[in-house]
Design a protein around this motif. Sequence first.
Motif, PDB file in Angstrom:
ATOM      1  N   ARG A 186      -7.760   3.244  10.297  1.00 32.62           N
ATOM      2  CA  ARG A 186      -7.364   2.609   9.176  1.00 32.62           C
ATOM      3  C   ARG A 186      -6.848   1.063   9.644  1.00 32.62           C
TER       4      ARG A 186
ATOM      5  N   PRO B  38      -4.325  -4.161   4.796  1.00 33.61           N
ATOM      6  CA  PRO B  38      -5.188  -4.969   3.724  1.00 33.61           C
ATOM      7  C   PRO B  38      -5.943  -6.190   4.354  1.00 33.61           C
TER       8      PRO B  38
ATOM      9  N   ASP C   6     -11.599  -3.266   5.820  1.00 34.46           N
ATOM     10  CA  ASP C   6     -11.394  -3.433   4.315  1.00 34.46           C
ATOM     11  C   ASP C   6     -12.521  -4.362   3.737  1.00 34.46           C
TER      12      ASP C   6
ATOM     13  N   GLU D  46     -12.790  -4.341   0.541  1.00 33.27           N
ATOM     14  CA  GLU D  46     -12.599  -5.065  -0.689  1.00 33.27           C
ATOM     15  C   GLU D  46     -11.906  -6.206  -0.277  1.00 33.27           C
ATOM     16  N   LYS D  47     -11.102  -6.382   0.559  1.00 29.86           N
ATOM     17  CA  LYS D  47     -10.290  -7.960   0.610  1.00 29.86           C
ATOM     18  C   LYS D  47     -10.619  -8.824   1.841  1.00 29.86           C
TER      19      LYS D  47
ATOM     20  N   THR E  99      -9.310   4.832   0.830  1.00 31.51           N
ATOM     21  CA  THR E  99      -8.631   3.767   0.396  1.00 31.51           C
ATOM     22  C   THR E  99      -7.721   3.225   1.557  1.00 31.51           C
ATOM     23  N   VAL E 100      -7.660   1.821   1.561  1.00 29.07           N
ATOM     24  CA  VAL E 100      -6.963   1.190   2.600  1.00 29.07           C
ATOM     25  C   VAL E 100      -5.477   1.789   2.984  1.00 29.07           C
TER      26      VAL E 100
END
Length: 232
Positions: free
Chosen positions: A91, A94, A122, A124-125, A152-153
């Motif tokens: 994991r 963000p 990640d 998305e970011k 999900t992050v």
Amino acid sequence: MTRKFKVLTLYAIFSYLAFNSAVMAKPKWQVLFAGKSTDAWRGFRRDYFPSKCWAIENGSLKTIAGCAEADRVDLVTKDKYQNFELELEWRVAPGGNSGVIYLVSEDEDQTWKTGPEMQVLDDEKHADGKNPKTSAGALYGLIAPTNKRLQTVGQYNKVRVIVRNSHVEHWLNGKQVLEYDLGSDTLKSLIAQSKFKDYPRFARNKEGHIALQHHGEEVWYRNVRIRALPAK
């Protein structure tokens, strides 16, 4: 003893031997990290575990963001592997970025200059998420993943990397997201159009170390294990 009984007895013996041979031949898992010991790891081009930039946190190997650049280094396994199946969970924080790099040698000054990388990100970011070939699960910079399902992050993603007789598969959260063949004309063509064209040892090793990349951001790895696979 009747002939029929003899036949049944021999059948039972052969079945027993075949079953036990299959069990004995099944590859065993080697635990690389299970939450406490770092004995299987050292720093890239170092003979010790880089505790200034890596730590154990709640059963996971964690990068220490903001550590001195001189101490920041990827982790590599002490052993080398050829045909194998690797499993782990990761994991990221963000905007986090890392990678699982395999078939690594220490001929170059960075792990990624010899070993292919399964991207950890990640999507998305981080800016790399905008390009499918550098998104999570990709063969970094070369092949985009398909049918990807990313957690999900903050949640763990489960990874499998299989290398067998030069055939490679990336699995992410239970789904195969890509495959390719080391040394193939297709891969050579992709490399020739990428930044890796400048590194003659890239993706050339038949065996090497497993590496976990420290890219500067926070990332966690846990439940890391590997097993040797017989050549087909």
